[in-house]
Structures are given as C-alpha cells and as structure tokens.
Design an enzyme around this catalytic site. Structure first.
Site, mmCIF file in Angstrom:
data_model
loop_
_atom_site.group_PDB
_atom_site.id
_atom_site.type_symbol
_atom_site.label_atom_id
_atom_site.label_comp_id
_atom_site.label_asym_id
_atom_site.label_seq_id
_atom_site.Cartn_x
_atom_site.Cartn_y
_atom_site.Cartn_z
ATOM 1 N N CYS A 85 10.285 12.936 -5.879
ATOM 2 C CA CYS A 85 8.515 13.299 -6.112
ATOM 3 C C CYS A 85 8.654 14.678 -6.597
ATOM 4 O O CYS A 85 7.643 14.253 -7.233
ATOM 5 C CB CYS A 85 7.685 12.700 -4.369
ATOM 6 S SG CYS A 85 6.673 13.148 -4.566
ATOM 7 N N CYS A 106 6.109 11.674 -7.854
ATOM 8 C CA CYS A 106 4.118 11.655 -8.224
ATOM 9 C C CYS A 106 4.180 13.358 -8.146
ATOM 10 O O CYS A 106 2.817 12.844 -9.281
ATOM 11 C CB CYS A 106 4.188 12.255 -6.762
ATOM 12 S SG CYS A 106 5.687 10.620 -5.351
ATOM 13 N N LYS A 153 4.434 13.579 -12.128
ATOM 14 C CA LYS A 153 4.322 12.542 -13.259
ATOM 15 C C LYS A 153 2.083 12.619 -12.866
ATOM 16 O O LYS A 153 1.030 12.326 -14.176
ATOM 17 C CB LYS A 153 4.000 11.445 -12.186
ATOM 18 C CG LYS A 153 3.732 9.416 -13.137
ATOM 19 C CD LYS A 153 2.022 9.890 -11.979
ATOM 20 C CE LYS A 153 1.978 9.287 -10.576
ATOM 21 N NZ LYS A 153 3.043 8.421 -9.736
ATOM 22 N N TYR A 197 4.659 -0.303 -10.917
ATOM 23 C CA TYR A 197 3.813 1.295 -11.629
ATOM 24 C C TYR A 197 4.614 2.299 -12.491
ATOM 25 O O TYR A 197 3.443 3.139 -13.157
ATOM 26 C CB TYR A 197 4.167 1.828 -10.353
ATOM 27 C CG TYR A 197 3.891 1.973 -8.332
ATOM 28 C CD1 TYR A 197 3.107 2.233 -8.159
ATOM 29 C CD2 TYR A 197 4.776 0.456 -8.006
ATOM 30 C CE1 TYR A 197 2.114 2.418 -6.659
ATOM 31 C CE2 TYR A 197 3.985 0.741 -6.648
ATOM 32 C CZ TYR A 197 2.407 1.113 -6.173
ATOM 33 O OH TYR A 197 2.414 0.597 -4.492
ATOM 34 N N GLU A 214 1.555 3.806 -15.553
ATOM 35 C CA GLU A 214 1.522 4.612 -15.203
ATOM 36 C C GLU A 214 2.028 5.874 -16.683
ATOM 37 O O GLU A 214 0.795 6.009 -17.066
ATOM 38 C CB GLU A 214 2.143 5.600 -13.973
ATOM 39 C CG GLU A 214 1.036 4.725 -12.705
ATOM 40 C CD GLU A 214 2.264 5.617 -11.299
ATOM 41 O OE1 GLU A 214 1.153 5.670 -10.516
ATOM 42 O OE2 GLU A 214 2.424 6.050 -11.575
ATOM 43 N N HIS A 239 -25.651 8.788 -1.767
ATOM 44 C CA HIS A 239 -26.561 8.805 -3.479
ATOM 45 C C HIS A 239 -27.156 10.188 -4.705
ATOM 46 O O HIS A 239 -26.899 10.801 -3.974
ATOM 47 C CB HIS A 239 -27.646 8.095 -3.401
ATOM 48 C CG HIS A 239 -28.333 7.868 -4.726
ATOM 49 N ND1 HIS A 239 -27.648 6.468 -5.529
ATOM 50 C CD2 HIS A 239 -29.248 8.077 -5.614
ATOM 51 C CE1 HIS A 239 -28.531 6.201 -6.711
ATOM 52 N NE2 HIS A 239 -29.395 7.046 -6.809
ATOM 53 N N GLU A 285 -20.745 5.230 -3.060
ATOM 54 C CA GLU A 285 -22.104 4.069 -2.641
ATOM 55 C C GLU A 285 -21.616 2.258 -2.351
ATOM 56 O O GLU A 285 -22.056 1.571 -1.670
ATOM 57 C CB GLU A 285 -23.055 4.952 -2.450
ATOM 58 C CG GLU A 285 -23.757 4.580 -3.781
ATOM 59 C CD GLU A 285 -24.690 4.623 -4.642
ATOM 60 O OE1 GLU A 285 -25.719 4.866 -3.786
ATOM 61 O OE2 GLU A 285 -25.205 5.951 -4.961
#
Ligand code: FAD
Ligand code: NAD
Length: 460
Positions: free
Chosen positions: A47, A52, A55, A183, A187, A441, A446
């Site tokens: 990782c 991760c 990346k 993945y 990616e 908002h 939302e």
C-alpha cells in the site's frame, strides 16, 4: 508474557511489514507481547511503497489536466502548463521514504524488534531468517501480502511491466497498452491517459470491473472512451513480442498493437511461495492463499495469517482490521472478529467510481423485489468548466423493508462519499432516512437525499 514464554524467543513473530503485519505487531506489543517482525523489502508494504499511496499521488497529478482545461471557463488563462514526470516521481519517492521511516519508527517505539530480511517457517513455532538465524516464537503471523501475477511468456521482457514497475519508469511513455479489466488496469489506464499518454486498454471480458454494479462499470467505460482512452473488450493478446525499445501485442482477432510499454494488470497472487508453509502443515487454497478461520487462524494452531495472503478482501483497511483483531484477540484478551460485509470501495479512475453494499444484480439474487433510484446530471462546476461528463448516482433499496442495500456513484469525490455512505448502510438506513436528511446546497452529495421517485422496481 505467558507461562510458555521462556521456551520462546518471542511471543509473536510477524512475517511481512505491510498494512496487516505492522498493525498486528504494534498492537500486540502494546498488549505486552514480545514481538519481532521481518520485512524483506521496505516497511509499509504494498500500500505504502507500490500501491494505494503512490497510486493516489499519481492520480492527483493526472487530474490537473482537467483543472487546467476547466479554468478557462472561470476566467483563468494558463498559457504553458507542462508536466515533468521525473519531478513527480522524485517528489513521490521522497514522500514514500518519509512514510516508510514513520512505519519503522512506530514499530521501534512500540518495542518491536525489526529484521530487515526475508523470513520463512522453520517449524510450527520457529522462523528462519535469510541470514540463517532461527527464532522461536509462540505465535507466528504470516502477513506477506500478494505479488502481481506474471506469465513466463513475458515475465522477463523489459518492456512488459507489472504495477510495481509503473512507479519507477524513467520516462513518461508516449504510448501504453494496459491488459486487464480490474482495479489496477482501470486506474492506471485513466491516470496515464490524464498525464498525456496515448492509452489502449485490452480486456478479455464483456465489460470492465467485474463485481461492480454493471450500469456504473458501463458508464465509466463510456466516459473513459469519451476522454480518448481506447478500450477493447472481448480481446486477448495471443502473442507478446518484446523488443529492446518497444512492445508488440498480437490480439486473437489478428490485430497487432505497438507501444512503448505494456502493463499487465491481470490480478495478484498470494505471496506464499517459498515460505515453507506446506512443510509445517499449513493448508493452502487452490490459488496458494492461506486458508484461515474467522479468527485468522490457519490449520496449524500457532500460525495465523491476515491480509492479501489470505485472499479474503484484498484492501488495505481490511488487512489493518484483520491485524488489529488478531492482536486484540490473541494478546489483548479482547475477542474481536472482522465483519467482511458492507466494505466501501472505490476505483480511483477519472471519473471516480465509489460504492458500498450490493450491486443491482446481487440485490436481485437476494431480495424478492428491489427499488432503483438514480440520478444522472452534469455537476454545477462543469457548467462553466465545459466538461460534458455526467455524474451518476444509484441507490438500491429493498422494496419490502425499505432498507438501503447499495449505493453506487460515478463522478467527482465518489470515493469520499462511499466512505460516509458506508456509515449510513451499516446503521441499516432506510430510504426514508435519506429523504428526511436535509440537503446541503449546492453540493453533489445533496443528490443522495433528493432521490424522489424510484426509477424502476424489479422483482428477483
Ligand atoms: C497498484 C495497487 C494499488 C492499490 N490501491 C489500493 C487502494 O487504493 N486502496 C486499498 O484499500 N487497497 C489498494 N491496494 C491493495 C493493498 O495495497 C493491499 O490490500 C494491502 O497492501 C495488503 O496488505 P498486506 O499487509 O496483506 O500485504 P502487503 O502490504 O503486501 O505487505 C506484505 C509485506 O510482506 C513482505 N514480505 C513478503 N514475503 C516476505 C518474507 N518471506 N519475509 C519478509 N517479508 C516478506 C513484502 O515485502 C511486503 O512488504 C492496491 C494494491 C496495488 C498493487
Ligand atoms: N482502489 C483500490 O482499492 C484498489 C486498487 C488497486 C488494487 N486493489 C486491490 O488489488 C487487487 C488486485 O487488483 P488487480 O486489478 O490486479 O486484480 P483484479 O482481480 O481486480 O483484476 C484482474 C483482471 O485481470 C483479468 N485477467 C486475469 N487473468 C487474465 C489473463 N490471463 N489474461 C487477461 N486478463 C486477465 C481479469 O479478467 C480482471 O479483469 C484488487 O482486487 C483489489 O482488491 C484495490
């Protein structure tokens, strides 16, 4: 710590200093155990060093192109934006080295003994280090992670890469072919394209990202194509011809594609080879993963395993939780189990895909009737920015109980939203809870609380 402790050099020996191993070692030491850990490469593991974190830094770099393009609509003129790959890689390397140091220091501070070398089993309660020394351990935790899958037909060719290699390319390629549809393939195809690389993705399946909601996977693939990534589905390379300065892939339909590099992102294998697991009686799954029970215990009572080496859910937070639960249960007198349901996940593509819970197909398998709520819109930022890309939200609800079963999003900050939606789903949120929540908002988020009418009701 235990009565048996004197017969052993340590209470716990951890093999592998990645996400799961580091957490387990630190927590076990905090519970008073005598702990040692061996790391063959760099502390931090996949990782931190080649997964991760680097990346995501590359993903951030790749998204500036969109910002520069959109800036004009907001009155900015950016005359000469130029990208320099060696600068990005040098800065990334500096940050990764800092994190690696933090990992090692954290272990040392917790009182863990560090061995910077490869380890293997010498028995059910003994570990042999690469320097030949043997350490007797009451418990052993195998947390060796996984490695990119390679094929002998191309493994030795310098122009055929796996994900590890992408973080140390000397130069940004002009042309890249990515093979795979998971993945890593998606990616890297997106981030390299964002950095200006002409990119082709070749996938053997009918759609990218098996296991994700099909509607979102299709929408992502179309968005990638609209951005200029060539995506070939139902295609396989039958011959890879590597030369010194470029690579040629022949596809099953006879087409030949040339590129500077080919990235093979065809999955990862559990790192169990050469650990001596079978010699001490540890049962492995057919793919080489260590078979464990819910307590992460292998078929040998003194040997446990966490993380990718067990091939349960191969994500960093899962490895960390498994390491923590193991250490708390075995050394902290606090029985803990990891719940592998409702894990939020994201593909850091551009646009980004984030989700938690069941896909439409999974929900239809498990429930008599489901309601699908959807919104597809151009975000406000795009109105002046100019992008035609649409954001897609999808909520899957059990028609009977009104419980929200799945939430899926394609668009900006989808990963951040999936993390928070995970809390709502874990609390068994009903559609009415989403509706009763006041909108904030103007935001993209939302839209989750203003999904009024079900777009369709489907019976399984
Ligand atoms: C390109 C890429 C991107 C990713 N992106 C994400 C993401 O965005 N989000 C996410 O959640 N997950 C992501 N992952 C997955 C994530 O990295 C893994 O799930 C996670 O690292 C697993 O942790 P682990 O502790 O099981 O193993 P690892 O982190 O792989 O650690 C295992 C360690 O053991 C060491 N080791 C192996 N054998 C021995 C031995 N015999 N002796 C001593 N040491 C040994 C290895 O050198 C390694 O450091 C990504 C993976 C890749 C490859
Ligand atoms: N954002 C994230 O959280 C993230 C990012 C990267 C990796 N990961 C983790 O790492 C794991 C590994 O990622 P991955 O993308 O390597 O694996 P993956 O299992 O997600 O995808 C592998 C892909 O390769 C294809 N494939 C397999 N064998 C092939 C062959 N012989 N020829 C052609 N195609 C082939 C499959 O069809 C699939 O599309 C992921 O499953 C995930 O758990 C997570």
């Amino acid at each position: 710590m235990s009565d048996r402790a004197d017969a052993f050099d340590v209470d716990l020996f951890v093999i592998g200093g990645g996400s799961g191993g580091v957490r387990a070692a630190r927590i076990a030491a905090g519970h008073g155990a005598r702990v040692a850990i061996a790391e063959a490469d760099r502390f931090g593991g996949t990782c931190v060093i080649r997964g991760c974190v680097p990346k995501k830094l590359l993903v951030y770099a790749s998204r500036f192109a969109d910002e520069f393009r959109d800036a004009a609509g907001y009155g900015w003129s950016i005359d000469s934006a130029r990208f320099d790959w060696p600068t990005l890689i040098a800065n990334k390397d500096r940050e990764i080295a800092r994190l690696e140091r933090l990992y090692a220091e954290g272990l040392e501070k917790a009182g863990v003994r560090l061995y910077r070398q490869r380890a293997a089993l010498a028995g059910p309660q003994a570990v042999r280090l690469a320097d030949g020394s043997v350490i007797r351990a009451a418990h052993i935790l195998v947390a060796t992670g996984g490695v990119p899958r390679r094929d002998p037909n191309w493994a030795a060719h310098p122009r055929v890469l796996v994900s590890d290699d992408m973080f140390r390319l000397p130069k940004l390629p002009a042309r890249l072919i990515v093979v795979g549809g998971g993945y890593i393939a998606v990616e890297f195809a997106c981030l390299m394209h964002g950095l200006g690389v002409r990119t082709t993705l070749i996938h053997r399946g009918a759609e990218l990202l098996r296991g994700f909601d099909r509607e979102l996977a299709t929408a992502l693939r179309q968005a990638m194509q609209a951005r200029g990534i060539e995506v070939l589905l139902g295609a396989r390379p039958t011959h890879i011809d590597g030369r010194a300065d470029r690579v040629s892939l022949r596809l099953d339909d006879g087409r030949v594609l040339d590129a500077d590099y080919a990235l093979m992102a065809i999955g990862r294998d559990p790192a169990t080879h050469g650990l001596g697991l079978e010699d001490v009686g540890v049962v492995l799954e057919a793919n080489g993963a260590i078979a464990v029970d819910a307590a992460s215990r292998s078929s040998v009572p003194s040997i446990y395993a966490v993380g990718d080496v067990t091939d349960r859910v191969n994500l960093t937070p899962v490895a960390i939780r498994e390491g923590q639960a193991f250490a708390d249960s075995v050394f902290g007198k606090r029985e803990a189990r990891v719940d592998h349901a409702l894990i939020p996940t994201a593909v850091f593509s551009t646009p980004e895909l984030g989700c938690v819970g069941l896909t439409e197909a999974q929900a239809l398998d498990e429930y008599a009737a489901i309601e699908i709520y959807r919104a597809s819109f151009r975000p406000l930022k795009a109105t002046l920015g100019g992008s035609a890309e649409r954001t897609l939200l999808k909520l899957i609800v059990d028609a009977d109980s009104q419980r929200v079963l799945g939430a899926h999003m394609l668009g900006p900050d989808a990963a951040e939203m999936a993390q928070l939606l995970g809390i709502a789903l874990r609390m068994n949120a009903r559609k009415a809870d989403f509706d009763a929540t006041m909108a904030l908002h103007p935001t993209l988020a939302e839209e989750w609380v203003t999904l009024r009418a079900a777009q369709r009701i489907t019976r399984g």
